[in-house]
Structure formats: C-alpha cells, structure tokens
Design a protein around this motif. Sequence first.
Motif, short mmCIF file in Angstrom:
data_model
loop_
_atom_site.label_atom_id
_atom_site.label_comp_id
_atom_site.label_asym_id
_atom_site.label_seq_id
_atom_site.Cartn_x
_atom_site.Cartn_y
_atom_site.Cartn_z
N VAL A 1 0.84 -1.20 0.00
CA VAL A 1 0.00 0.00 0.00
C VAL A 1 0.87 1.25 0.00
O VAL A 1 0.61 2.23 -0.72
CB VAL A 1 -0.95 -0.01 1.21
CG1 VAL A 1 -1.71 1.31 1.30
CG2 VAL A 1 -1.93 -1.18 1.10
N ALA A 2 1.94 1.23 0.81
CA ALA A 2 2.85 2.38 0.85
C ALA A 2 3.46 2.63 -0.52
O ALA A 2 3.55 3.77 -0.98
CB ALA A 2 3.94 2.14 1.89
N ALA A 3 3.88 1.55 -1.19
CA ALA A 3 4.49 1.69 -2.51
C ALA A 3 3.49 2.23 -3.53
O ALA A 3 3.85 3.02 -4.40
CB ALA A 3 5.05 0.34 -2.97
N ALA A 4 2.22 1.81 -3.44
CA ALA A 4 1.20 2.29 -4.37
C ALA A 4 1.04 3.80 -4.26
O ALA A 4 0.94 4.50 -5.28
CB ALA A 4 -0.13 1.58 -4.12
N VAL A 5 1.01 4.31 -3.04
CA VAL A 5 0.90 5.76 -2.85
C VAL A 5 2.13 6.47 -3.42
O VAL A 5 2.03 7.50 -4.09
CB VAL A 5 0.74 6.10 -1.35
CG1 VAL A 5 0.76 7.61 -1.13
CG2 VAL A 5 -0.55 5.50 -0.81
N PHE A 6 3.29 5.88 -3.17
CA PHE A 6 4.54 6.47 -3.67
C PHE A 6 4.53 6.56 -5.20
O PHE A 6 4.80 7.61 -5.77
CB PHE A 6 5.72 5.62 -3.21
CG PHE A 6 7.06 6.15 -3.64
CD1 PHE A 6 7.76 7.03 -2.83
CD2 PHE A 6 7.62 5.79 -4.86
CE1 PHE A 6 9.00 7.54 -3.23
CE2 PHE A 6 8.85 6.28 -5.27
CZ PHE A 6 9.54 7.16 -4.44
#
Length: 502
Positions: A301-306
């Motif tokens: 999820v963190a990577a998707a936002v990034f």
Amino acid sequence: MASTTLESGVQSASPSGKTFLGHPRGLATLFMSEMWERFSYYGMRALLVLYMTASVTEGGLGMKMAVASAVYSVYTAMVYLLALPGGWIADRFLGARKTVALGGTIIMIGHFLLALPVGVSFFAGLAFIAIGSGLLKANISTMVGHLYDGPNDPRRDGGFTIFYMGINLGAFAAPLVIGTVGQEVDWHLGFALAGVGMALGLTQFLLGTRHLSAKSDVVTSPISAAEKSAILKKAALWLAAAVVFYAVVALTGHFTINWAIWPLSIAGLAIPVFVFAKVKRDKDLDETEQSRMSGYIWFFVAAAVFWMIYDQSGSTLNIFAEDNTASTLFGFDFPSSWFQSLNPLYIMALAPVFAWIWVALSNRAKNPSTTAKFAFGLLMIGASFIVMMLAMAAASGGAKVTPLWLAMVYLIQTVGELTLSPVGLSVTTKLAPAKYASQMMGVWFLAVTAGDCVAAIFQLVLGDDVVGSTWYFAVQGGMAILAGAALFMYRRKVVRLMGDVH
C-alpha cells in the motif's frame, strides 16, 4: 556464490569464479541487459505524453493534457500489471531465463511499431511493449535474487542497489539521446532509437546467459496438461468476449478512449485485491509465510501511494517542463525532455552513498527497519509535490519558471526513491513464499499498477481545469505525507509480522 548444478545442467555462477564489484559475475549480465531495456523504455517514455499532446501539424496526436496523462498512466500501469502473468509464465511454463528472452523480443517489436507513422501501429506498439515488459520485468529482478545464497546473504541488498544503478544509467542517457531526436528531428525516429536500445539489451542477455544461476532455468511449479487446457479455454473465452464487446461499441459509433481507460483502471485496482485474497487463502502456506504476507501488504500500500506521485514525472511534470519551465540554463538551450534525465542522474550520484550508509549502519546495529525506510520515502514523495504546488503557483499567468524548481522536485523524489524502491525489490524476494517465487516480484510491480490507475482516474475525472494545478499537487502531496506518518507509527507491528526477515 558457489558453483552448483541443478537439473537443467547449467551452472549457477561463472565457471571461472570471477566476480563483478564483489558480486556474482551474472550480475554484470543482468546489469547491462536491464540498462539497455531501461534505455529503450525511458527514452520512449520521455516522448510519449509530449507526442500525444503535440498538435497534428507538429506531427503529434493532438490530445488534451488530462486525457494524454490518463493514457500514459494506464499504459504504465499495464506495463507493471502484466509483470504478474509474466512471473506466472516463468513459474509454470518457461522458467525465468527463457521468459526474459521472449519478453525482450516482444518489447523490441513494440518500439519499432511506434516508429511507424500510422495511428493504429502506435497503440499496437504500446500493447507490445506492455506485454513484453510484463514478461521481462518481474523475472529479471528475480534472477538477481537467484545469484545469492538465500534471503539473508549480506551482499543481497547491495546487489539490488548495483542492479538499480544499471536501470538508471540507461534511464539517464535515454532522454538525452532519444528525447533530443524525437523532439528536434522526428518523433518516430526517436521511437526507432528506443527499439535499437532494446535490441542491444537482448543481445547482451543472450551472450551472457552462461553466467546466470541455474535456478533461473528451473520451472518451479510446472503446469499439468489438464491445467493448461483449462486455462487456454478460459483465456480464449474472455478474449472472444472482449473482442465482441468492443466490436459492438465501435460499430455503433460509441467508442472513445474512455472505453479503454476506465475498464483498465478499474481492473488495475481490483486485481491486486484479488491476488492478495487468493494468496492469503492458500492452505499450502504455513503460519510463518502467512504472517510475512500480512506484513508485506503494508509495504504494498505504501508503494502504491509512492508510485502514484512518482510516475507522474513522465506526464504532469513532463508537461509542466514543456509549458511552464524555461528550457535555458546558464545560456544553454535544451529540449524539455532532458528534465527526465535528472532523476536517474541523482540516483547514480546518490545510490552508492545510500548503499554505504545501509552497510555502515548495519555494522553498528543501527540500520533503520524496512518499514522506517518506506515511511521516509513516502514523506519525501509527498514533500516533492508540495514543492510542485509552489512551482505551479510561481508559473501562474503564463510565466516560465526557472528549471531549478524541477531540479529540486526530482532531487527530493530521488532521495525518497532510494529509501523505498531498491529496498522494496529486496524485501519482496525475502518475504515471498516459495510457491510464489517469481510471481511475488510481479505482485510488487502491482503496487505501481494500483498507484498509476488511481492517478489515471484522478486525471480523467478532474479534467484539464484541475490536472496540473496547485490544488492538484497539494492534495496528493498531503496524502503521501499522511500515509508516511501512519506507516511510521505502526512500524513495530509490521516488523513483528515479518518474523526473522530483516
């Protein structure tokens, strides 16, 4: 890495025992192959939105900014979405090595299709590149992991950082060469140069294949004849249904680009949810593997936002460079596509520094957890769009702002990327269940798909009046900063879920 032989009969390391910067010799082959593949991809990417928004009289497609940005976002999303079936094909049919060779060939054909000055060949070329990239991307990264002695080999993170340098060396040169030719000479000649780059990468891979690990030839979970037949029947059925549906839409005169963008964007968000649900329900995974997968969802999820923000360097930031930024610095004129070289330039300068920092901190037992590194990456990517908000405000009224604004934005993004992307590649191979070895690298790339699909939906819904505005950059920057703060607050919980993987 010790030389071993698996059933394929191919040695896992160079027979001579030679190394590459202290790493297995096969890393050099993968480094060079990926460098040329990235040269082709990022060179084409530097031109893509500029070509689509250029007027027909300028040789472009004459699209509106929001639509072109959405097309770009969905295209990049599909490049990474198809990494999942690419990993599956390697696991079940061909093995990683053959899948990478096939993918490189298809990518090369796609770039040469873009070089043809025919409208239909342009979109066909994008489809070929997306399919080929799906076959290549997940598997070539997995092959880097194959070179090392298990997930806790101390050289592993450093190896992925070196591999990442190859990616960015190609990405740095591409806009300077392909961007210049495309913008200053002819769009399609620029696309042709991208095809030449992929041909060089494929040649390098085939010549250096003997230095790769024997693991890269292994089909980890061979498919049975019954499974193969069932899958082919289902695929044919879904393909026929899609063809009939879009034929009806086109023949009735209702087809627009939205009929392609919306279904693909929704699929790009739904598929990651389906994949994680499937893996979490898999009874073959033991308790430790299930716990690791629960921890991995946080990173996803963190990577998707990034990536939702980061990948706009080729769309909204590229258009800002063309329309709102002076293309002169210290009396030197340059094409706007050259801004696309800033990020890889920074990475080549800073990646060795970060690699040294992680090792030095590890030796002192002070290396930040993967979770803390991800949180910092989110804070940086959010801050970059806050700076873009200020740059857009400075450009109000049609003023051309100094190139130093974009130079600052890309520097902040690069610092964030170096704490998230190479670390993400490594943690994916560490946390991956054995059953989903190559497929998990495809799952990592699904984070890019999800982020880019959210960006595409924003761009379509908001339209030209909002996309690229100060408000547009401010909201997304704020979202990323809040996500980074939340991840940091829950970092200890994620570390517990990861178990003995660090």
